[in-house]
Design an enzyme around this catalytic site. Structure first.
Site, PDB file in Angstrom:
ATOM      1  N   GLU A 261       0.806  -0.982   0.217  1.00 39.16           N
ATOM      2  CA  GLU A 261       0.069   0.258  -0.363  1.00 39.16           C
ATOM      3  C   GLU A 261       0.949   1.225   0.159  1.00 39.16           C
ATOM      4  O   GLU A 261       1.187   2.373   0.695  1.00 39.16           O
ATOM      5  CB  GLU A 261      -1.360   0.064   1.295  1.00 39.16           C
ATOM      6  CG  GLU A 261      -1.758  -0.882   1.150  1.00 39.16           C
ATOM      7  CD  GLU A 261      -2.906  -1.568   2.798  1.00 39.16           C
ATOM      8  OE1 GLU A 261      -1.741  -0.361   3.564  1.00 39.16           O
ATOM      9  OE2 GLU A 261      -3.472  -2.400   3.316  1.00 39.16           O
ATOM     10  N   PRO A 262       1.896   1.329  -1.010  1.00 37.74           N
ATOM     11  CA  PRO A 262       2.566   2.497  -0.891  1.00 37.74           C
ATOM     12  C   PRO A 262       1.351   3.455  -1.476  1.00 37.74           C
ATOM     13  O   PRO A 262       1.174   3.945  -2.596  1.00 37.74           O
ATOM     14  CB  PRO A 262       3.422   2.863  -2.274  1.00 37.74           C
ATOM     15  CG  PRO A 262       2.891   1.388  -2.876  1.00 37.74           C
ATOM     16  CD  PRO A 262       2.243   0.677  -2.291  1.00 37.74           C
ATOM     17  N   GLY A 263       2.034   4.909  -0.279  1.00 40.36           N
ATOM     18  CA  GLY A 263       1.220   6.695  -0.649  1.00 40.36           C
ATOM     19  C   GLY A 263       2.555   7.462  -1.402  1.00 40.36           C
ATOM     20  O   GLY A 263       2.435   7.098  -2.463  1.00 40.36           O
ATOM     21  N   ARG A 264       3.422   7.499  -0.454  1.00 39.45           N
ATOM     22  CA  ARG A 264       4.891   8.617  -0.756  1.00 39.45           C
ATOM     23  C   ARG A 264       5.300   7.643  -1.807  1.00 39.45           C
ATOM     24  O   ARG A 264       5.725   8.620  -2.536  1.00 39.45           O
ATOM     25  CB  ARG A 264       5.455   8.785   1.081  1.00 39.45           C
ATOM     26  CG  ARG A 264       6.562   8.014   1.320  1.00 39.45           C
ATOM     27  CD  ARG A 264       7.332   7.541   2.389  1.00 39.45           C
ATOM     28  NE  ARG A 264       5.810   8.261   3.428  1.00 39.45           N
ATOM     29  CZ  ARG A 264       5.141   8.769   4.598  1.00 39.45           C
ATOM     30  NH1 ARG A 264       5.819   9.789   4.809  1.00 39.45           N
ATOM     31  NH2 ARG A 264       5.086   8.513   5.511  1.00 39.45           N
ATOM     32  N   ARG A 300       4.112  19.273   6.794  1.00 40.34           N
ATOM     33  CA  ARG A 300       5.429  18.509   7.322  1.00 40.34           C
ATOM     34  C   ARG A 300       7.023  19.170   8.003  1.00 40.34           C
ATOM     35  O   ARG A 300       7.182  18.268   8.751  1.00 40.34           O
ATOM     36  CB  ARG A 300       6.097  16.874   5.735  1.00 40.34           C
ATOM     37  CG  ARG A 300       5.020  16.377   5.192  1.00 40.34           C
ATOM     38  CD  ARG A 300       4.472  15.610   4.234  1.00 40.34           C
ATOM     39  NE  ARG A 300       5.438  14.408   4.773  1.00 40.34           N
ATOM     40  CZ  ARG A 300       6.951  14.199   5.027  1.00 40.34           C
ATOM     41  NH1 ARG A 300       7.718  14.648   3.840  1.00 40.34           N
ATOM     42  NH2 ARG A 300       7.334  12.898   5.852  1.00 40.34           N
ATOM     43  N   TYR A 304       6.585  17.182  11.640  1.00 44.26           N
ATOM     44  CA  TYR A 304       7.046  16.004  11.895  1.00 44.26           C
ATOM     45  C   TYR A 304       8.946  16.109  11.195  1.00 44.26           C
ATOM     46  O   TYR A 304       9.655  15.171  11.177  1.00 44.26           O
ATOM     47  CB  TYR A 304       7.318  14.510  10.479  1.00 44.26           C
ATOM     48  CG  TYR A 304       5.717  14.757   9.612  1.00 44.26           C
ATOM     49  CD1 TYR A 304       4.851  13.456  11.344  1.00 44.26           C
ATOM     50  CD2 TYR A 304       5.597  14.704   9.249  1.00 44.26           C
ATOM     51  CE1 TYR A 304       3.284  12.806  10.741  1.00 44.26           C
ATOM     52  CE2 TYR A 304       3.520  14.010   8.731  1.00 44.26           C
ATOM     53  CZ  TYR A 304       2.923  13.706   9.764  1.00 44.26           C
ATOM     54  OH  TYR A 304       1.861  13.136   9.701  1.00 44.26           O
ATOM     55  N   CYS A 330       0.291  33.320  11.383  1.00 39.76           N
ATOM     56  CA  CYS A 330       0.824  34.024  12.902  1.00 39.76           C
ATOM     57  C   CYS A 330       1.065  33.333  13.769  1.00 39.76           C
ATOM     58  O   CYS A 330       0.405  33.412  15.038  1.00 39.76           O
ATOM     59  CB  CYS A 330      -0.257  35.229  12.827  1.00 39.76           C
ATOM     60  SG  CYS A 330      -0.562  36.271  11.837  1.00 39.76           S
ATOM     61  N   GLU A 331       2.501  32.509  13.393  1.00 40.90           N
ATOM     62  CA  GLU A 331       3.347  31.650  14.091  1.00 40.90           C
ATOM     63  C   GLU A 331       4.279  31.382  14.055  1.00 40.90           C
ATOM     64  O   GLU A 331       4.594  31.605  12.531  1.00 40.90           O
ATOM     65  CB  GLU A 331       2.390  30.238  15.007  1.00 40.90           C
ATOM     66  CG  GLU A 331       2.082  29.695  14.236  1.00 40.90           C
ATOM     67  CD  GLU A 331       1.088  28.065  15.017  1.00 40.90           C
ATOM     68  OE1 GLU A 331       1.434  28.216  15.513  1.00 40.90           O
ATOM     69  OE2 GLU A 331      -0.824  28.246  15.112  1.00 40.90           O
ATOM     70  N   TYR A 358       1.329  13.561   1.174  1.00 44.15           N
ATOM     71  CA  TYR A 358       0.897  14.067   2.323  1.00 44.15           C
ATOM     72  C   TYR A 358       1.112  15.597   2.353  1.00 44.15           C
ATOM     73  O   TYR A 358       1.351  16.473   3.134  1.00 44.15           O
ATOM     74  CB  TYR A 358       1.742  13.746   3.916  1.00 44.15           C
ATOM     75  CG  TYR A 358       1.550  12.774   3.632  1.00 44.15           C
ATOM     76  CD1 TYR A 358       0.515  11.836   4.220  1.00 44.15           C
ATOM     77  CD2 TYR A 358       2.217  11.282   3.258  1.00 44.15           C
ATOM     78  CE1 TYR A 358       0.617  10.209   3.552  1.00 44.15           C
ATOM     79  CE2 TYR A 358       2.119   9.863   2.818  1.00 44.15           C
ATOM     80  CZ  TYR A 358       1.019   9.660   3.429  1.00 44.15           C
ATOM     81  OH  TYR A 358       0.907   8.212   3.456  1.00 44.15           O
TER      82      TYR A 358
HETATM   83  N1  LLP Z   1      -0.933   1.293   4.886  1.00 45.43           N
HETATM   84  C1  LLP Z   1      -0.866   2.115   5.877  1.00 45.43           C
HETATM   85  C2  LLP Z   1      -2.352   1.490   6.768  1.00 45.43           C
HETATM   86  C3  LLP Z   1      -1.094   3.311   6.725  1.00 45.43           C
HETATM   87  O1  LLP Z   1      -1.897   3.658   7.314  1.00 45.43           O
HETATM   88  C4  LLP Z   1       0.237   4.339   5.268  1.00 45.43           C
HETATM   89  C5  LLP Z   1       0.476   5.744   6.347  1.00 45.43           C
HETATM   90  C6  LLP Z   1       0.160   3.430   3.969  1.00 45.43           C
HETATM   91  C7  LLP Z   1      -0.542   2.380   3.956  1.00 45.43           C
HETATM   92  C8  LLP Z   1       1.216   4.551   3.264  1.00 45.43           C
HETATM   93  O2  LLP Z   1       2.126   5.014   4.118  1.00 45.43           O
HETATM   94  P1  LLP Z   1       3.544   5.705   3.057  1.00 45.43           P
HETATM   95  O3  LLP Z   1       3.612   4.616   1.763  1.00 45.43           O
HETATM   96  O4  LLP Z   1       2.968   6.632   2.324  1.00 45.43           O
HETATM   97  O5  LLP Z   1       4.397   6.246   3.517  1.00 45.43           O
HETATM   98  N2  LLP Z   1       1.800  12.588   7.227  1.00 45.43           N
HETATM   99  C9  LLP Z   1       1.914  11.474   7.431  1.00 45.43           C
HETATM  100  C10 LLP Z   1       2.461   9.805   7.034  1.00 45.43           C
HETATM  101  C11 LLP Z   1       1.273   9.467   7.641  1.00 45.43           C
HETATM  102  C12 LLP Z   1       1.589   7.867   7.180  1.00 45.43           C
HETATM  103  C13 LLP Z   1      -0.142   7.220   7.832  1.00 45.43           C
HETATM  104  N3  LLP Z   1      -0.259   5.504   7.430  1.00 45.43           N
HETATM  105  C14 LLP Z   1       3.783  12.329   6.840  1.00 45.43           C
HETATM  106  O6  LLP Z   1       3.664  12.880   6.150  1.00 45.43           O
HETATM  107  O7  LLP Z   1       4.322  11.168   6.428  1.00 45.43           O
END
Ligand code: LLP
Length: 403
Positions: A261-264, A300, A304, A330-331, A358
């Protein structure tokens, strides 16, 4: 045309702040992922929480990538965009059981990550519907960020291995068919070694699930946040995983499909936030470059401690100096502290890079500022894929009462 020119044209044409995505980079990432795991039966589910622009979803769909969703509205968006329910997995965290019922009705694969909902699932469906179980194998990923380490240690995610016996009691009690197990153990998979450690644990645990068809390794694959940052080599990871996977399949005498489940990984590098420098200001020894954006548009760095490369597109040959690049909220609102950048003048356009994941999806209208527009570059085409907010957007849904 060099990419820098495209970006400057985009800033000129559509104004700043502006998110720009390069579709070719997304396609490259999809191909790379498929290449790395070509030796496995594979399913890739894009974590749409990282970027839910419908055009990005369309790119995924066209290239055979499914969706990982965390809310019913994400699920519905996916269905509306043409994904079939079989292409969608629902991986929520600590949600009301009604959401799970709704997701089952919509036909998605369901990932259950707490015993309370598992019990309810068993009561409701018995063995008539299968599900995935999300496990928490407590694998520690190294991270400099306090937020990430805390996030990881909170362990609100997944069913802890310490509850394995209770988990099995519930499965047995209701005859629940567990056809998938899932881990998303760390915020970022940085090393092949960490990943293999997780995989070994999962392969071992998998033997306890006789109906197993899928193992879902979640997301969290690290991507660079500046050019040249070392990240995990997925091709090498795929090769290292293969013999372990083969052994495992031989042992259980079936071939298990691997899901990710890649996002980033899919969209991080493709995105750039373009901002314009409005005010240069020196306080003490610190030289601030104040830009027309803020953490409401890319949270981010503040949230983070994430590092995003910044490039002065307007003055690439300028002498390097140290700047702190700040937003206009304003912070405290830093994008980068004490950064060497080519000399910045008021009016210069800066590119905050590697911001495709993100970025917009975590944006807000804090300080009553518009969320930026989004543009996609694909071949020679540069098209708006989301308009900038308007005053109506800021006021939408507010109801004026007589007071
Ligand atoms: N699968 C599950 C169950 C997750 O909880 C997440 C991310 C992903 C897949 C996707 O993860 P990725 O491949 O994108 O790392 N807002 C934060 C990241 C929060 C991730 C939450 N879960 C950031 O900006 O780094």
């Amino acid at each position: 045309m060099p990419y820098r020119e495209y970006l400057l044209n985009a800033a000129n044409k559509f104004g700043t702040p502006l998110y720009v995505y390069d579709a070719d980079i997304i396609l490259r990432q999809i191909s790379y992922f498929k290449e790395a795991f070509k030796a496995f039966p594979l399913r890739i589910m894009f974590a749409m929480k990282s970027n839910s622009n419908i055009n990005i979803l369309k790119l995924m769909l066209k290239n055979g990538v499914g969706l990982d969703t965390v809310s019913i509205l994400e699920l519905q968006t996916g269905l509306q965009m043409g994904f079939s329910s079989e292409q969608i997995v629902f991986t929520p965290n600590l949600v009301d059981f009604n959401e799970i019922v709704e997701a089952v009705t919509l036909g998605a694969d369901i990932n259950i990550e707490n015993l309370s909902n598992l019990e309810k699932f068993g009561k409701e469906y018995g063995s008539s519907k299968s599900c995935f179980i999300r496990l928490n194998p407590h694998i520690i990923a190294e991270s400099k960020s306090k937020a990430v380490t805390e996030w990881h240690n909170q362990s609100k995610f997944g069913i802890s291995l310490t509850q394995f016996d209770q988990l099995h009691k519930i499965i047995k009690k209701y005859g629940i068919i567990v056809d998938g197990i899932h881990i998303h153990s760390s915020h970022v998979i940085m090393e092949t070694e960490i990943f293999l450690k997780g995989a070994a644990i999962i392969f071992q645990l998998a033997e306890n699930f006789p109906h197993l068809k899928y193992i879902d390794f979640g997301g969290g694959i690290k991507v660079p946040h500046y050019s040249g940052e070392r990240v995990v080599d997925l091709i090498e990871l795929g090769k290292a995983l293969k013999p372990k996977y083969d052994d495992f399949c031989r042992k259980i005498d079936k071939r298990i499909e691997l899901w990710f489940e890649p996002g980033r990984f899919m969209v991080g590098e493709s995105g750039t936030l373009l901002v314009q420098v409005k005010v240069l200001k020196t306080n003490g020894h610190v030289k601030f470059a104040g830009v027309d954006s803020g953490f409401s548009q890319l949270i981010r760095p503040m949230f983070y401690d994430a590092y995003h490369e910044i490039v002065n597109l307007s003055n690439p040959g300028g002498k390097q100096e140290v700047y702190t690049v700040v937003g206009n909220l304003c912070e405290i609102d830093n994008f980068a502290k004490d950064r060497f950048l080519n000399e910045i003048r008021e009016g210069d356009i800066l590119a905050i890079t590697h911001a495709g994941a993100y970025g917009y999806s975590m944006a807000s209208q804090y300080n009553s500022r518009f969320r930026p527009a989004e543009v996609m570059i694909s071949g020679d085409k540069m098209q708006v894929i989301r308009k900038r907010d308007t005053l109506e957007d800021l006021l939408r849904n507010q109801i004026e009462i007589n007071i």
